[in-house]
Design an enzyme around this catalytic site. Structure first.
Site, mmCIF file in Angstrom:
data_model
loop_
_atom_site.group_PDB
_atom_site.id
_atom_site.type_symbol
_atom_site.label_atom_id
_atom_site.label_comp_id
_atom_site.label_asym_id
_atom_site.label_seq_id
_atom_site.Cartn_x
_atom_site.Cartn_y
_atom_site.Cartn_z
ATOM 1 N N GLY A 62 -34.695 47.713 20.551
ATOM 2 C CA GLY A 62 -34.292 47.176 19.252
ATOM 3 C C GLY A 62 -33.510 45.890 19.428
ATOM 4 O O GLY A 62 -33.586 45.230 20.472
ATOM 5 N N SER A 63 -32.729 45.568 18.416
ATOM 6 C CA SER A 63 -32.043 44.273 18.409
ATOM 7 C C SER A 63 -30.785 44.307 19.285
ATOM 8 O O SER A 63 -30.240 45.380 19.571
ATOM 9 C CB SER A 63 -31.645 43.921 16.976
ATOM 10 O OG SER A 63 -30.789 44.928 16.486
ATOM 11 N N TYR A 64 -30.312 43.118 19.634
ATOM 12 C CA TYR A 64 -29.075 43.014 20.412
ATOM 13 C C TYR A 64 -27.906 43.620 19.634
ATOM 14 O O TYR A 64 -27.073 44.332 20.195
ATOM 15 C CB TYR A 64 -28.784 41.543 20.765
ATOM 16 C CG TYR A 64 -27.394 41.362 21.315
ATOM 17 C CD1 TYR A 64 -27.055 41.872 22.556
ATOM 18 C CD2 TYR A 64 -26.412 40.715 20.568
ATOM 19 C CE1 TYR A 64 -25.760 41.749 23.055
ATOM 20 C CE2 TYR A 64 -25.122 40.584 21.055
ATOM 21 C CZ TYR A 64 -24.797 41.100 22.300
ATOM 22 O OH TYR A 64 -23.535 40.987 22.783
ATOM 23 N N THR B 85 -27.761 46.030 17.491
ATOM 24 C CA THR B 85 -27.723 47.492 17.565
ATOM 25 C C THR B 85 -27.416 47.950 18.990
ATOM 26 O O THR B 85 -26.622 48.873 19.204
ATOM 27 C CB THR B 85 -29.071 48.096 17.104
ATOM 28 O OG1 THR B 85 -29.388 47.578 15.821
ATOM 29 C CG2 THR B 85 -29.018 49.600 17.038
ATOM 30 N N GLY B 86 -28.037 47.284 19.964
ATOM 31 C CA GLY B 86 -27.805 47.647 21.369
ATOM 32 C C GLY B 86 -26.324 47.552 21.709
ATOM 33 O O GLY B 86 -25.759 48.419 22.391
ATOM 34 N N GLU C 46 -33.252 47.944 25.661
ATOM 35 C CA GLU C 46 -34.274 46.876 25.673
ATOM 36 C C GLU C 46 -34.076 46.089 24.387
ATOM 37 O O GLU C 46 -34.355 46.603 23.300
ATOM 38 C CB GLU C 46 -35.692 47.466 25.729
ATOM 39 C CG GLU C 46 -35.886 48.631 26.692
ATOM 40 C CD GLU C 46 -35.559 48.292 28.138
ATOM 41 O OE1 GLU C 46 -35.663 47.106 28.503
ATOM 42 O OE2 GLU C 46 -35.178 49.211 28.900
ATOM 43 N N CYS D 153 -40.614 40.774 20.701
ATOM 44 C CA CYS D 153 -39.399 40.366 21.403
ATOM 45 C C CYS D 153 -39.727 39.243 22.388
ATOM 46 O O CYS D 153 -38.857 38.473 22.774
ATOM 47 C CB CYS D 153 -38.793 41.550 22.139
ATOM 48 S SG CYS D 153 -39.933 42.319 23.275
HETATM 49 P P1 NAD Z 1 -33.081 47.642 15.227
HETATM 50 O O1 NAD Z 1 -32.066 47.342 16.247
HETATM 51 O O2 NAD Z 1 -32.780 47.317 13.826
HETATM 52 O O3 NAD Z 1 -33.436 49.217 15.248
HETATM 53 C C1 NAD Z 1 -33.917 49.856 16.395
HETATM 54 C C2 NAD Z 1 -33.688 51.360 16.274
HETATM 55 O O4 NAD Z 1 -32.296 51.646 16.362
HETATM 56 C C3 NAD Z 1 -34.149 51.945 14.944
HETATM 57 O O5 NAD Z 1 -34.722 53.206 15.175
HETATM 58 C C4 NAD Z 1 -32.849 52.066 14.168
HETATM 59 O O6 NAD Z 1 -32.873 53.041 13.151
HETATM 60 C C5 NAD Z 1 -31.898 52.458 15.257
HETATM 61 N N1 NAD Z 1 -30.494 52.169 14.978
HETATM 62 C C6 NAD Z 1 -29.973 51.141 14.257
HETATM 63 N N2 NAD Z 1 -28.627 51.183 14.288
HETATM 64 C C7 NAD Z 1 -28.285 52.269 15.035
HETATM 65 C C8 NAD Z 1 -27.045 52.844 15.456
HETATM 66 N N3 NAD Z 1 -25.880 52.303 15.113
HETATM 67 N N4 NAD Z 1 -27.078 53.927 16.235
HETATM 68 C C9 NAD Z 1 -28.242 54.476 16.630
HETATM 69 N N5 NAD Z 1 -29.449 53.980 16.258
HETATM 70 C C10 NAD Z 1 -29.463 52.893 15.481
HETATM 71 O O7 NAD Z 1 -34.436 46.919 15.712
HETATM 72 P P2 NAD Z 1 -35.792 46.675 14.920
HETATM 73 O O8 NAD Z 1 -35.553 45.739 13.791
HETATM 74 O O9 NAD Z 1 -36.462 47.961 14.642
HETATM 75 O O10 NAD Z 1 -36.673 45.944 16.034
HETATM 76 C C11 NAD Z 1 -36.670 44.561 16.247
HETATM 77 C C12 NAD Z 1 -35.798 44.204 17.415
HETATM 78 O O11 NAD Z 1 -36.223 44.896 18.572
HETATM 79 C C13 NAD Z 1 -35.873 42.736 17.794
HETATM 80 O O12 NAD Z 1 -34.586 42.284 18.096
HETATM 81 C C14 NAD Z 1 -36.749 42.715 19.032
HETATM 82 O O13 NAD Z 1 -36.549 41.606 19.869
HETATM 83 C C15 NAD Z 1 -36.354 43.989 19.683
HETATM 84 N N6 NAD Z 1 -37.388 44.472 20.597
HETATM 85 C C16 NAD Z 1 -37.092 44.508 21.934
HETATM 86 C C17 NAD Z 1 -38.080 44.896 22.826
HETATM 87 C C18 NAD Z 1 -37.822 44.959 24.298
HETATM 88 O O14 NAD Z 1 -38.526 45.712 24.982
HETATM 89 N N7 NAD Z 1 -36.874 44.223 24.839
HETATM 90 C C19 NAD Z 1 -39.342 45.246 22.360
HETATM 91 C C20 NAD Z 1 -39.575 45.200 20.988
HETATM 92 C C21 NAD Z 1 -38.591 44.829 20.111
HETATM 93 C C1 SIN Z 2 -42.642 43.471 22.390
HETATM 94 O O1 SIN Z 2 -42.404 44.546 23.001
HETATM 95 O O2 SIN Z 2 -42.052 43.135 21.324
HETATM 96 C C2 SIN Z 2 -43.650 42.538 22.933
HETATM 97 C C3 SIN Z 2 -44.291 42.958 24.174
HETATM 98 C C4 SIN Z 2 -45.460 42.062 24.401
HETATM 99 O O3 SIN Z 2 -45.457 40.921 23.989
HETATM 100 O O4 SIN Z 2 -46.428 42.574 24.986
#
Ligand code: NAD
Ligand code: SIN
Length: 498
Positions: free
Chosen positions: A228-230, A232-233, A251, A285
């Site tokens: 997910g996003s930075y 949230t991470g 991730e 991502c």
């Molecule tokens: P997000 O961070 O909004 O949510 C990801 C997950 O975390 C969801 O299931 C959400 O419900 C959960 N969540 C949110 N807040 C939480 C908390 N406080 N505690 C526990 N769980 C929580 O991300 P998104 O909008 O679904 O996805 C897009 C993001 O993911 C982008 O920043 C993208 O770059 C990243 N991403 C990273 C990778 C990678 O492998 N590095 C791959 C795909 C997407």
């Molecule tokens: C992603 O996980 O958001 C992208 C992975 C890819 O580009 O294959």
């Protein structure tokens, strides 16, 4: 399942059963049309606890199975997905808006993950027994325990699967919370696990938003595998600041650069840039957010060709004929936020080369935008998860590398260049977990590790290296019979039988 029919959620998947609870309503909206696709409920606290109990109960018997038995269930799962390939691709397209051709590639990745993960398990979590004169020195790996998998919306099937399959193979049991923006896909994936006959409690699925995620993280768990996003991470990392014993694999996003250097094939450069920046409507991502272009005639030619191509790509719902290159972003609300981000960049000094615009009311359909940021002082180092490309112009290759490194993220960096020396320099000086040469930044290989440095990850790459965070090594010195050593240590005295 059509674009106008509404699907009714089966509830939470706990201990091998679908439980229809009385949680609050969760809805999934088709982003191409703005219509209701799926309606279900958010897991209640009692359901979260019940799922956690089930996962804990199942742990010993699951982790005690032979590896081959666990692998067998994952292969059954792959067969279920394969049997329902078209259905799943259609559902992914309906729920995320991505074109059908692309949804099919996601389904193939889900299936391909099984054999790759089996291979990775053997390669990265091997058993090694060395006979010494004193004992056998043994290296083996054990599962972490009960782990939480949190999914992102952009690959609702493939990315969670990238944590789930290696975790199951290693012997962990799972509490899975998919993205609240793609519950229908997750529910179907869980039905496929159910049909695989995996034992009850080994994998449990709880639907819900961030609050459900937080509730799961407060249970007695041993690992969190998050995509997910930075933002949230970081929150998750902070939540575990007093629990270093819980392993976190985070991730996260990127603000990825793509540098255009010495090129002879303009079409190839434009094509690779398009795939880098606009695949999945910019919601990968790995998408190149910043394209760094020479300030030269050749750079101008590239720019003009790129703008022209971006203005003419087909954008639309997945069922449009002929098929579009890209669909909507995940929701109308996100589209509005992205337009706001674009406005802010323009107001602070960026200049429009192509304006990103909403193509249909109440949908996530956006046309691509391109902004020249060259004269922007202190550009924000943020990931805008949208079809919005930022352009920077440079005079010397060193300057291009400098610009590429102007980010605290470090997921992917790409170079398009026929100059091999420049690639070596780029590779040497750029900080990222993936560095590509004359290939798009998107389209990661499942046969390699996938993860970033800086704000993009916490040094636990996924994909082929997911096996590493799913198990921990155990060192054992073993000998079957307890005997006295030939020599005892000084100062112990007589150990003769009394
Ligand atoms: P997000 O961070 O909004 O949510 C990801 C997950 O975390 C969801 O299931 C959400 O419900 C959960 N969540 C949110 N807040 C939480 C908390 N406080 N505690 C526990 N769980 C929580 O991300 P998104 O909008 O679904 O996805 C897009 C993001 O993911 C982008 O920043 C993208 O770059 C990243 N991403 C990273 C990778 C990678 O492998 N590095 C791959 C795909 C997407
Ligand atoms: C992603 O996980 O958001 C992208 C992975 C890819 O580009 O294959």
């Amino acid at each position: 399942m059509t674009k106008s029919s509404i699907m009714h959620g089966k509830g939470q998947y706990i201990n091998g059963l679908w439980i229809q609870g009385d949680g609050t309503i969760l809805e999934s909206i088709n982003p191409s049309y703005g219509t209701l696709l799926w309606q279900g409920t958010i897991a209640t606290e009692q359901e979260v606890t019940a799922a956690c109990d089930a996962a804990r109960q199942a742990l010993l018997s699951w982790s005690s199975l032979d590896f081959e038995q666990r692998a067998h269930y994952t292969q059954n799962f792959a067969q279920q997905i394969d049997k329902n390939r078209d259905y799943l691709a259609h559902l992914i397209a309906l729920e995320t808006g991505k074109p059908l051709w692309e949804a099919h590639t996601e389904v193939s990745a889900v299936i391909g993950k099984i054999n790759l993960s089996i291979q990775a398990y053997h390669e990265r979590t091997w058993t090694k027994i060395t006979k010494t004169t004193e004992a056998n020195a043994c290296l083996r790996f054990k599962p972490q325990g009960v782990v939480v998998v949190l999914g992102a919306f952009n690959f609702p099937a493939h990315l969670s699967n990238g944590h789930i399959v290696p975790a199951l193979l290693a012997g962990n049991t799972i509490l899975y919370k998919p993205s609240e923006q793609a519950p229908a896909v997750a529910e179907f994936i869980m039905q496929c696990w159910h049909e695989s006959k995996i034992p009850p409690g080994v994998i449990n699925c709880l639907q819900g938003d961030a609050s459900c995620g937080r509730a799961l993280l407060s249970q007695d768990i041993q690992g969190v595998f998050f995509t997910g996003s930075y933002a949230t991470g970081l929150r998750i990392h902070q939540q575990f600041s007093d629990k270093p014993e819980v392993i976190l694999a985070l991730e996260m996003g990127g603000n990825n650069p793509l540098v255009i250097d010495e090129i002879s094939d303009l079409n190839a450069a434009v094509y690779h840039t398009l795939l880098s920046s606009l695949l999945t409507a910019g919601q990968r991502c790995t998408c190149a957010r910043r394209v760094i272009i020479p300030d030269s005639h050749q750079g101008d030619d590239f720019m003009n060709h790129f703008i022209k191509t971006c203005s003419s790509i087909k954008i639309g719902p997945f069922d449009q004929k002929p098929e579009p290159f890209m669909g909507p972003v995940i929701s109308h609300e996100q589209a509005i936020k992205h337009l706001h981000s674009q406005k802010k960049l323009i107001e602070s000094g960026g200049s429009h080369l192509l304006s990103m615009a909403l193509l249909a009311e109440n949908t996530g359909l956006l046309s691509p935008g391109i902004i020249d940021m060259t004269h922007f002082e202190n550009p924000p180092d943020e990931e805008i998860f949208a079809p919005l490309v930022q352009i920077y112009r440079y005079n010397h290759f060193d300057e291009a590398i400098n610009l590429a490194n102007q980010t605290r993220y470090g997921l992917v960096a790409g170079l398009l260049s026929n100059n091999e020396q420049h690639y070596h320099q780029f590779y040497q000086q750029v900080r990222a977990g993936l560095i590509n040469w004359n290939k798009p930044t998107t389209g990661a290989a499942s046969s390699l590790p996938f993860g970033g440095v800086g704000l993009s990850g916490n040094h636990r790459p996924s994909a082929y290296f997911a096996a590493d965070y799913c198990a921990y090594p155990v060192a054992s010195m073993e000998q079957p019979l307890l005997t006295m050593p030939e020599q005892t240590l000084p100062g112990i005295g007589s150990l003769g039988t009394p």
